[in-house]
Scaffold this active site. Structure first.
Site, mmCIF file in Angstrom:
data_model
loop_
_atom_site.group_PDB
_atom_site.id
_atom_site.type_symbol
_atom_site.label_atom_id
_atom_site.label_comp_id
_atom_site.label_asym_id
_atom_site.label_seq_id
_atom_site.Cartn_x
_atom_site.Cartn_y
_atom_site.Cartn_z
ATOM 1 N N GLY A 13 58.657 40.187 173.102
ATOM 2 C CA GLY A 13 57.287 39.936 173.566
ATOM 3 C C GLY A 13 56.962 38.455 173.696
ATOM 4 O O GLY A 13 57.800 37.575 173.446
ATOM 5 N N SER A 39 63.230 48.182 174.494
ATOM 6 C CA SER A 39 64.400 47.360 174.867
ATOM 7 C C SER A 39 65.585 47.540 173.910
ATOM 8 O O SER A 39 66.654 46.960 174.163
ATOM 9 C CB SER A 39 64.009 45.883 174.940
ATOM 10 O OG SER A 39 63.358 45.517 173.770
ATOM 11 N N ARG A 110 45.645 42.579 158.151
ATOM 12 C CA ARG A 110 45.114 41.251 157.794
ATOM 13 C C ARG A 110 43.953 41.291 156.809
ATOM 14 O O ARG A 110 43.815 40.410 155.973
ATOM 15 C CB ARG A 110 44.619 40.530 159.059
ATOM 16 C CG ARG A 110 45.715 39.956 159.920
ATOM 17 C CD ARG A 110 45.093 39.222 161.100
ATOM 18 N NE ARG A 110 46.072 38.955 162.128
ATOM 19 C CZ ARG A 110 45.818 39.041 163.428
ATOM 20 N NH1 ARG A 110 44.617 39.383 163.868
ATOM 21 N NH2 ARG A 110 46.767 38.786 164.302
ATOM 22 N N CYS A 149 45.165 34.485 166.833
ATOM 23 C CA CYS A 149 45.466 33.178 167.440
ATOM 24 C C CYS A 149 44.226 32.295 167.615
ATOM 25 O O CYS A 149 44.322 31.068 167.627
ATOM 26 C CB CYS A 149 46.156 33.380 168.784
ATOM 27 S SG CYS A 149 45.386 34.602 169.844
ATOM 28 N N GLN A 176 39.772 31.586 176.045
ATOM 29 C CA GLN A 176 41.095 31.969 175.569
ATOM 30 C C GLN A 176 42.080 32.226 176.702
ATOM 31 O O GLN A 176 41.760 32.878 177.697
ATOM 32 C CB GLN A 176 40.969 33.211 174.678
ATOM 33 C CG GLN A 176 40.104 32.942 173.452
ATOM 34 C CD GLN A 176 39.937 34.125 172.533
ATOM 35 O OE1 GLN A 176 38.870 34.311 171.963
ATOM 36 N NE2 GLN A 176 40.966 34.933 172.357
ATOM 37 N N HIS A 242 44.290 27.963 173.628
ATOM 38 C CA HIS A 242 42.892 28.393 173.504
ATOM 39 C C HIS A 242 41.993 27.160 173.319
ATOM 40 O O HIS A 242 42.299 26.271 172.515
ATOM 41 C CB HIS A 242 42.718 29.297 172.284
ATOM 42 C CG HIS A 242 43.351 30.657 172.427
ATOM 43 N ND1 HIS A 242 43.825 31.160 173.612
ATOM 44 C CD2 HIS A 242 43.546 31.648 171.503
ATOM 45 C CE1 HIS A 242 44.298 32.387 173.424
ATOM 46 N NE2 HIS A 242 44.152 32.699 172.153
ATOM 47 N N ASN A 330 48.155 29.003 171.371
ATOM 48 C CA ASN A 330 47.982 30.333 170.774
ATOM 49 C C ASN A 330 49.276 31.018 170.356
ATOM 50 O O ASN A 330 49.284 31.789 169.392
ATOM 51 C CB ASN A 330 47.193 31.257 171.710
ATOM 52 C CG ASN A 330 47.732 31.286 173.112
ATOM 53 O OD1 ASN A 330 47.703 30.272 173.809
ATOM 54 N ND2 ASN A 330 48.221 32.435 173.544
HETATM 55 N N1 LIG Z 1 49.962 36.460 172.232
HETATM 56 C C1 LIG Z 1 49.365 35.723 171.325
HETATM 57 O O1 LIG Z 1 48.865 34.611 171.601
HETATM 58 C C2 LIG Z 1 49.257 36.216 169.904
HETATM 59 C C3 LIG Z 1 48.854 35.312 168.927
HETATM 60 C C4 LIG Z 1 48.734 35.751 167.605
HETATM 61 C C5 LIG Z 1 49.063 37.040 167.280
HETATM 62 N N2 LIG Z 1 49.448 37.903 168.257
HETATM 63 C C6 LIG Z 1 49.827 39.249 167.835
HETATM 64 O O2 LIG Z 1 51.259 39.277 167.842
HETATM 65 C C7 LIG Z 1 51.712 40.606 168.172
HETATM 66 C C8 LIG Z 1 52.644 40.526 169.374
HETATM 67 O O3 LIG Z 1 51.930 40.020 170.479
HETATM 68 P P1 LIG Z 1 52.611 39.707 171.869
HETATM 69 O O4 LIG Z 1 51.592 38.945 172.613
HETATM 70 O O5 LIG Z 1 53.956 39.126 171.673
HETATM 71 O O6 LIG Z 1 52.778 41.209 172.464
HETATM 72 P P2 LIG Z 1 53.749 41.740 173.619
HETATM 73 O O7 LIG Z 1 54.096 40.633 174.558
HETATM 74 O O8 LIG Z 1 53.108 42.946 174.156
HETATM 75 O O9 LIG Z 1 55.107 42.171 172.833
HETATM 76 C C9 LIG Z 1 55.171 43.295 171.995
HETATM 77 C C10 LIG Z 1 56.542 43.424 171.376
HETATM 78 O O10 LIG Z 1 56.550 44.528 170.458
HETATM 79 C C11 LIG Z 1 57.575 45.458 170.781
HETATM 80 N N3 LIG Z 1 57.049 46.814 170.563
HETATM 81 C C12 LIG Z 1 55.997 47.432 171.156
HETATM 82 N N4 LIG Z 1 55.804 48.666 170.645
HETATM 83 C C13 LIG Z 1 56.784 48.860 169.731
HETATM 84 C C14 LIG Z 1 57.110 49.920 168.862
HETATM 85 N N5 LIG Z 1 56.417 51.065 168.833
HETATM 86 N N6 LIG Z 1 58.180 49.768 168.033
HETATM 87 C C15 LIG Z 1 58.920 48.642 168.051
HETATM 88 N N7 LIG Z 1 58.649 47.585 168.851
HETATM 89 C C16 LIG Z 1 57.591 47.692 169.678
HETATM 90 C C17 LIG Z 1 57.901 45.206 172.250
HETATM 91 O O11 LIG Z 1 59.261 45.562 172.415
HETATM 92 P P3 LIG Z 1 59.844 46.310 173.747
HETATM 93 O O12 LIG Z 1 59.556 45.370 174.877
HETATM 94 O O13 LIG Z 1 61.266 46.443 173.414
HETATM 95 O O14 LIG Z 1 59.119 47.620 173.844
HETATM 96 C C18 LIG Z 1 57.683 43.695 172.353
HETATM 97 O O15 LIG Z 1 58.846 43.026 171.882
HETATM 98 C C19 LIG Z 1 50.453 41.437 168.403
HETATM 99 O O16 LIG Z 1 50.110 42.103 167.213
HETATM 100 C C20 LIG Z 1 49.406 40.386 168.746
HETATM 101 O O17 LIG Z 1 48.099 40.804 168.470
HETATM 102 C C21 LIG Z 1 49.583 37.527 169.559
#
Ligand SMILES: NC(=O)c1ccc[n+]([C@@H]2O[C@H](COP(=O)([O-])OP(=O)(O)OC[C@H]3O[C@@H](n4cnc5c(N)ncnc54)[C@H](OP(=O)(O)O)[C@@H]3O)[C@@H](O)[C@H]2O)c1
Length: 354
Positions: A13, A39, A110, A149, A176, A242, A330
């Site tokens: 992700g 994946s 959290r 974030c 954001q 952000h 972020n």
């Molecule tokens: N983006 C930000 O700025 C940010 C900042 C702070 C915190 N966060 C938090 O960090 C987390 C990840 O965010 P992201 O932005 O990286 O999300 P994302 O781009 O949607 O990536 C999600 C990841 O989780 C995996 N995944 C999804 N469902 C799954 C399941 N049931 N079992 C195992 N793996 C699974 C996906 O793998 P596959 O592709 O293999 O399915 C992918 O690697 C979230 O909780 C988000 O709220 C995000």
């Protein structure tokens, strides 16, 4: 000394990719295991829709993504979780029950009272909650959360203002970046040439998490800080970084220059301990009238993206208030970077088994 062995959940992700970049050159942490959802079974380089401007580090491109299963993290000293909240709510406790230390990006746990929600510069002492957590839940591993974030940059600025000037109320407006919603995130038809004045659940997260982080530890958990926060969250057509404006009401009269000095001087445990991912200056106040800006300032700091850039520090309606603007990356300071810094801190304190 041997390196810490790490596993990464949600490796493909938007946040997972930042971990890969930061850990590919880390002096004390070796990222050994990549796990995913759909994946799993594929080579990382094929499975990840790569979003970072640098190439996938060679040693990870051919690495097989493993299914998300605690058995695949056996022997790891730390498990970083970049899972979506829904998956994290059930998956992370399974890893902890298997004796692993999980540092989570997800919102799922959290606000639980025995889960430390940590920014190493702000509330390193909250890691003391882990004893209570193990006793209460009978876990052999531990679960530590990192903030939303939007919260991280804000709480880093609120902390010195609170300590030095008795911060009473905060009025915050955010702008954001789209990467905050992961990939593919907000549809381009909704965000291009537009501002979306609503992000589901975000305003509650920002005020509840900020109060917990600024709170004090007691025998039964964290007593949240008595700080009033009014917040409006907006999604804007920026890729990373952000922007937040803050109107802070203080318990005493100050000059804006005193706030600038206080923010520039802010240091925490990571700086004192010289941790590898600690920026020398966690908050950098810019003097220019038109800074900070996401494109110019999101990679601020001696460790790029780990410092919060602040600017436009000026008086509010009275001498007991100030206004400012901040920019924080972020997916670096707001996600992977803070979690990696937390692992470094825990390692320094002997809280990671190696
Ligand atoms: N983006 C930000 O700025 C940010 C900042 C702070 C915190 N966060 C938090 O960090 C987390 C990840 O965010 P992201 O932005 O990286 O999300 P994302 O781009 O949607 O990536 C999600 C990841 O989780 C995996 N995944 C999804 N469902 C799954 C399941 N049931 N079992 C195992 N793996 C699974 C996906 O793998 P596959 O592709 O293999 O399915 C992918 O690697 C979230 O909780 C988000 O709220 C995000």
């Amino acid at each position: 000394m041997s390196k810490l062995r790490a596993a990464l959940l949600g490796a493909t992700g938007a946040v997972g990719q930042r971990y890969l970049m930061m850990l590919s050159r880390h002096p004390t942490i070796e990222l050994e295991v990549l796990m995913g959802g759909d994946s799993a079974g594929r080579a990382y380089g094929e499975a990840a829709r790569w979003l970072v401007s640098e190439d996938i580090p060679d040693r990870f491109a051919d690495r097989k993504v493993l299914p998300t299963d605690p058995r695949n993290a056996e022997g790891c000293d730390v498990v970083f979780s970049a899972l979506p909240a829904e998956a994290a709510s059930t998956v992370e406790p399974e890893f902890v029950k298997a004796g692993l230390t999980v540092i989570s990006e997800a919102s799922a746990h959290r606000l639980e009272e025995d889960v430390p929600l940590v920014i190493p510069e702000v509330n390193p002492d909250h890691l003391g909650l882990l004893d209570l957590q193990r006793k209460r839940r009978g876990w052999s591993g531990s679960l530590v959360a990192t903030p939303n974030c939007t919260v991280t940059g804000l709480a880093m600025v609120l902390k010195p203002l609170s300590d030095s000037f008795a911060l009473r109320r905060a009025i915050v407006t955010t702008m954001q970046a789209v990467s905050g919603a992961g990939f593919p995130g907000v549809p381009s038809m909704l965000i291009m040439e537009n501002v979306v004045p609503y992000i589901k659940g975000e305003e509650e997260k920002v005020s509840d998490e900020s109060r917990k982080i600024l709170g004090t530890q007691s025998e039964i958990g964290i007593r949240s800080a008595n700080l009033q926060i009014a917040i409006s969250c907006n999604r804007v057509p920026v890729i990373d970084g952000h922007v937040e404006t803050l109107y802070a009401e203080l318990g005493k009269d100050i000059e804006p220059e005193e706030a600038v000095d206080c923010l520039n001087r802010f240091r925490g445990a990571p700086q004192e301990l010289g941790l590898p991912s600690a920026p020398m200056q966690p908050i950098i106040v810019r003097p220019e009238p038109d800074r900070p800006q996401p494109r110019l300032d999101r990679l601020s700091g001696s460790v790029p993206g780990m410092s919060v850039a602040v600017g436009r520090v000026r008086r509010g309606l009275g001498r007991d208030s100030i206004q400012l603007t901040l920019v924080s990356h972020n997916t670096i300071r707001g996600a992977a970077g803070t979690a990696i810094l937390t692992a470094e801190l825990m390692d320094n304190k002997g809280q990671l088994g190696r």
